[in-house]
Design an enzyme around this catalytic site. Structure first.
Site, short mmCIF file in Angstrom:
data_model
loop_
_atom_site.label_atom_id
_atom_site.label_comp_id
_atom_site.label_asym_id
_atom_site.label_seq_id
_atom_site.Cartn_x
_atom_site.Cartn_y
_atom_site.Cartn_z
N LYS A 43 0.85 -1.20 0.00
CA LYS A 43 0.00 0.00 0.00
C LYS A 43 0.88 1.25 0.00
CE LYS A 43 -3.91 2.06 2.56
NZ LYS A 43 -4.86 1.90 3.66
N SER A 102 -9.91 2.30 2.76
CA SER A 102 -8.98 3.00 1.88
C SER A 102 -8.02 2.05 1.15
CB SER A 102 -8.16 4.00 2.70
OG SER A 102 -7.32 3.31 3.64
N SER A 117 -10.61 0.19 7.03
CA SER A 117 -9.95 0.26 5.73
C SER A 117 -9.27 -1.03 5.26
CB SER A 117 -8.92 1.39 5.71
OG SER A 117 -9.58 2.62 5.64
#
Length: 491
Positions: free
Chosen positions: A78, A158, A182
């Site tokens: 990420k 997210s 998330s």
């Protein structure tokens, strides 16, 4: 070579150990898959040269019998995790082409154990979002589609890039972060397994901060076993992070397949919301029945302060974001928009560099921390947070081992469908997940079924502090009962 991408981490580890293929072959297969799936926009930066160099180095170590627990396994990272000498932007224009001179603790532990980095994954800007539509690199596309429709769906946020890439078989697993859901919400939207560990279990050092008392790193993987394998490498005490807890990291994989007989599973009545879709309710009942069939005991529990969790979260998280994001001022790194004064430099840089959602949250956070409003909002929200934590403590004190809830209030929705006119509509996606962050507890989302349109739905298990092992055991029961789902390839 493409069948190499459909293996689980556990299967790939066995294949590498048997010399059925090399890490370089495994890496090349995934790099080819990434190239063919650019329409999903899951990766914001591909690092093929670095990936191949890491794979060759691992192959040499495996040949000498020195491979680590993740030797040769290709992962996506990420874009919130600092990666040394590799651009890290938190998917925000304000960080521009920032290249960190250091490595986050979590990723350094993955490389120590032999993992290979394929590239950086898309996420909502500064992890603020529930659909991965706020990234400056554009929205991520969910590899799942409604049956008979080609509407573009969101993967959740997210950590949308992480979930999308794992579901589309572009990487064998991915790092992710969870501030209010998330990891678990995108996992539920894409039929992957997402684990939000106990606060303090994984180091936050080198991860771009959103809300420091809520953020926690964790894995997204294809199976519960794969998530357990990744968790063992990601977790551990870090003296560089003062919130990191000094506890031994158990062998999480050993919990897979362990009997759940006699465990008390709480079913919280407050999670039965008005207007909850029938299919979510049905899935929840089905999940409870699977656990009961495996020997667990179901008990109704009460978490009375649940209804205050979402409003309290949307005070605490923006307040901490306002404080954390003050460092992005155009002076030291990232974007700089010149001004006639230092004040104008700050204002112009932030106006240009931050997206709408980040600006919205920073303004809310600054307001609730301001003189005259601090006690009315922030202090009160922190008191509510203490009550939410106590609700869970009371449950666990009665012998409850874990709590079963839905992971999301719906299946994945279309890009641009929610939150345009009313941001609160988007915030409601976190309704089942924020309590876990507010209380600092571990949670896991496991694929458990599909809705009427063929889209995946997930169930969530919430555990006692630092008892992720029980969640892995229970998650495996749900996974075995529900089976595994892969999206039909259209990209």
């Amino acid at each position: 070579m493409t069948d190499l991408t459909s293996m689980t981490i556990a299967e790939a580890k066995a294949g590498l150990a048997n010399k059925s293929f090399t890490s370089l072959e495994l890496t090349d297969a995934h790099l080819a898959a990434i190239e063919a799936a650019r329409s999903l926009n899951a990766f914001v930066l591909e690092t093929p040269d670095q990936a191949r160099a890491m794979a060759r180095a691992v192959d040499a170590r495996i040949a000498k019998g020195e491979g680590g627990p993740l030797a040769g396994i290709p992962l996506g990272i990420k874009d919130l995790f600092a990666t040394k000498d590799v651009r890290t932007t938190a998917c925000s224009k304000i960080l521009g082409n920032f290249v960190p001179p250091y490595e986050s603790t979590v990723t350094s532990q993955l490389w120590r154990d032999g993992a290979v980095m394929l590239g950086k994954l898309n996420n909502d800007e500064f992890a603020m979002g529930s659909s991965n539509e706020t990234s400056c690199f554009g929205p991520v596309v969910n590899p799942w589609r409604r049956e008979g429709s080609n509407t573009t769906l969101v993967p959740g946020g997210s950590s949308g890039g992480s979930a999308s890439a794992v579901a589309a078989l572009l990487c064998m697993g991915a790092t992710a972060t969870d501030t209010g859901g998330s990891i678990r919400q995108p996992a539920a939207f894409t039929a992957t397994v997402g684990v939000k560990p106990t606060y303090g279990r994984c180091s936050r050092w080198g991860i771009v901060a959103f809300a420091s008392s809520l953020d926690q790193a964790g894995p997204i993987a294809r199976t519960t076993r794969d998530a357990a394998i990744l968790m063992r490498s990601m977790a551990g005490h870090d003296p560089k992070d003062t919130t990191s807890v000094d506890r031994d990291v158990p062998d999480y994989e050993a919990a897979i397949g362990k009997s759940v007989k006699g465990l008390k599973i709480g079913i919280p009545k407050e999670y039965r919301l008005d207007g909850m879709p029938v299919e979510i309710e049905k899935l929840w009942t089905e999940g409870a029945a699977w656990l009961k069939a495996a020997g667990a005991e179901l008990v109704e529990v009460s978490l009375p302060h649940t209804k205050y969790a979402l409003p309290a979260y949307y005070i605490v998280a923006p307040a901490e974001a306002s404080s954390n994001l003050a460092r992005y001022d155009g002076v030291r790194y990232g974007l700089r928009v010149p001004g006639r004064s230092i004040g104008e430099l700050y204002e112009s840089t932030r106006a240009e560099g931050f997206g709408d959602e980040v600006r919205r949250r920073v303004m809310i956070g600054t307001y609730v921390l301001s003189a005259g409003y601090y006690d009315a909002y922030y202090l009160r929200a922190q008191k509510v947070r203490t009550l939410i934590k106590k609700d869970f403590e009371d449950c666990f004190a009665k012998g409850v081992s874990a709590i079963l809830t839905p992971a999301t209030p719906s299946a994945a929705f279309g890009v641009g469908e929610k939150g345009g006119a009313d941001p609160v509509e988007m915030y409601l996606n976190d309704i089942f997940t924020v309590t876990v962050n507010m209380a600092g507890l571990p949670g896991i989302a496991v694929p458990a079924g599909k809705d009427a349109q063929g889209l995946p739905l997930g169930l969530q298990l919430i555990g006692r502090p630092f008892d992720e092992e029980t969640l892995f055991s229970l998650g495996e029961v749900l996974e075995q009962a529900a089976g595994r789902f892969t999206p039909p390839k259209w990209w």
